[in-house]
Design an enzyme around this catalytic site. Structure first.
Site, PDB file in Angstrom:
ATOM      1  CG  HIS A  15      -1.735  -1.174   1.425  1.00 50.36           C
ATOM      2  ND1 HIS A  15      -1.956  -1.748   2.653  1.00 50.36           N
ATOM      3  CD2 HIS A  15      -2.413  -1.927   0.535  1.00 50.36           C
ATOM      4  CE1 HIS A  15      -2.742  -2.802   2.512  1.00 50.36           C
ATOM      5  NE2 HIS A  15      -3.028  -2.940   1.234  1.00 50.36           N
ATOM      6  CE  LYS A  61       2.344   3.794   5.492  1.00 50.55           C
ATOM      7  NZ  LYS A  61       1.815   2.600   4.836  1.00 50.55           N
ATOM      8  CE1 TYR A 121       0.264   2.440   9.222  1.00 53.06           C
ATOM      9  CE2 TYR A 121       0.198   0.366  10.401  1.00 53.06           C
ATOM     10  CZ  TYR A 121      -0.386   1.271   9.533  1.00 53.06           C
ATOM     11  OH  TYR A 121      -1.612   0.989   8.987  1.00 53.06           O
ATOM     12  CE  LYS A 179      -8.784  -0.759  -0.757  1.00 53.47           C
ATOM     13  NZ  LYS A 179      -9.058   0.159   0.345  1.00 53.47           N
ATOM     14  CG  ASP A 180      -4.193  -6.044   0.356  1.00 53.94           C
ATOM     15  OD1 ASP A 180      -4.341  -4.894  -0.102  1.00 53.94           O
ATOM     16  OD2 ASP A 180      -3.786  -6.260   1.513  1.00 53.94           O
TER      17      ASP A 180
END
Length: 181
Positions: free
Chosen positions: A61, A71, A131, A168-169
């Site tokens: 992502h 991040k 994160y 979705k992935d």
């Protein structure tokens, strides 16, 4: 903290100094002053946490400008293979990735600058992943690359029949498809 080069500009592995004795251990997981001195000025605005079981792959992502995110990631429970893919146009390492094991034992962190796709696979029975982000989540700026893109050749260290993905992935474009949009 000890900073380790990854071979990709701006992408760093961070090892904190651990102070341990018979009671357990202590370490600073983040110091803005030391981070600014060793990595650079980054203003983190949001902290996130996820919990996942063995075999989960999350990613790859990213957020598109103007909401691109840097991040700082770490594992507080379990073990993951953390992966960052360079998507910076014109970068000599465009399309290259770095994969690092992050765990509750090694306390390593990875700093992922803006312009990278990010994901991880859970190698332990369970993992709690944290994160820090320097931009707020913006759903309209979401982007992603297919986790098993053959051109990226990422070894997620999970047998493919054991991989757990979100719907979705499963449907993201490959890097080649992404670059032609």
């Amino acid at each position: 903290m000890n900073i380790i080069e990854t071979g990709i500009e701006g992408l760093w592995i961070i090892e904190p100094r651990i102070f341990g004795d018979s009671r357990g251990y202590f370490f600073e997981s983040f110091s803005q002053k030391e981070f600014d001195e060793k990595i650079g000025l980054v203003n983190f605005v949001q902290d996130n946490e996820s919990k996942s079981c063995y075999g989960v792959v999350r990613g790859l992502h990213f957020q598109k400008p103007p909401h691109a995110q840097a991040k700082l990631v770490r594992v507080v429970k379990g073990k993951v293979l953390d992966v960052a893919v360079d998507l910076r146009e014109g970068s000599p390492t465009y399309g290259k990735h770095c994969a690092v094991e992050l765990s509750e034992e090694n306390h390593r962190q990875m700093f992922i600058p803006k312009g990278f796709a990010h994901g991880f696979s859970v190698l332990s029975e369970e993992a709690v992943f944290q994160y820090k982000c320097d931009e707020y989540y913006a759903p309209h700026s979401e982007g992603a690359v297919l986790w098993n893109d053959a051109d990226l050749a990422i070894d997620w260290r999970i047998p493919e029949d054991k991989v757990i993905l979100s719907d979705k992935d499963r449907r993201h474009p490959t890097l080649k498809e992404l670059s032609t949009k």
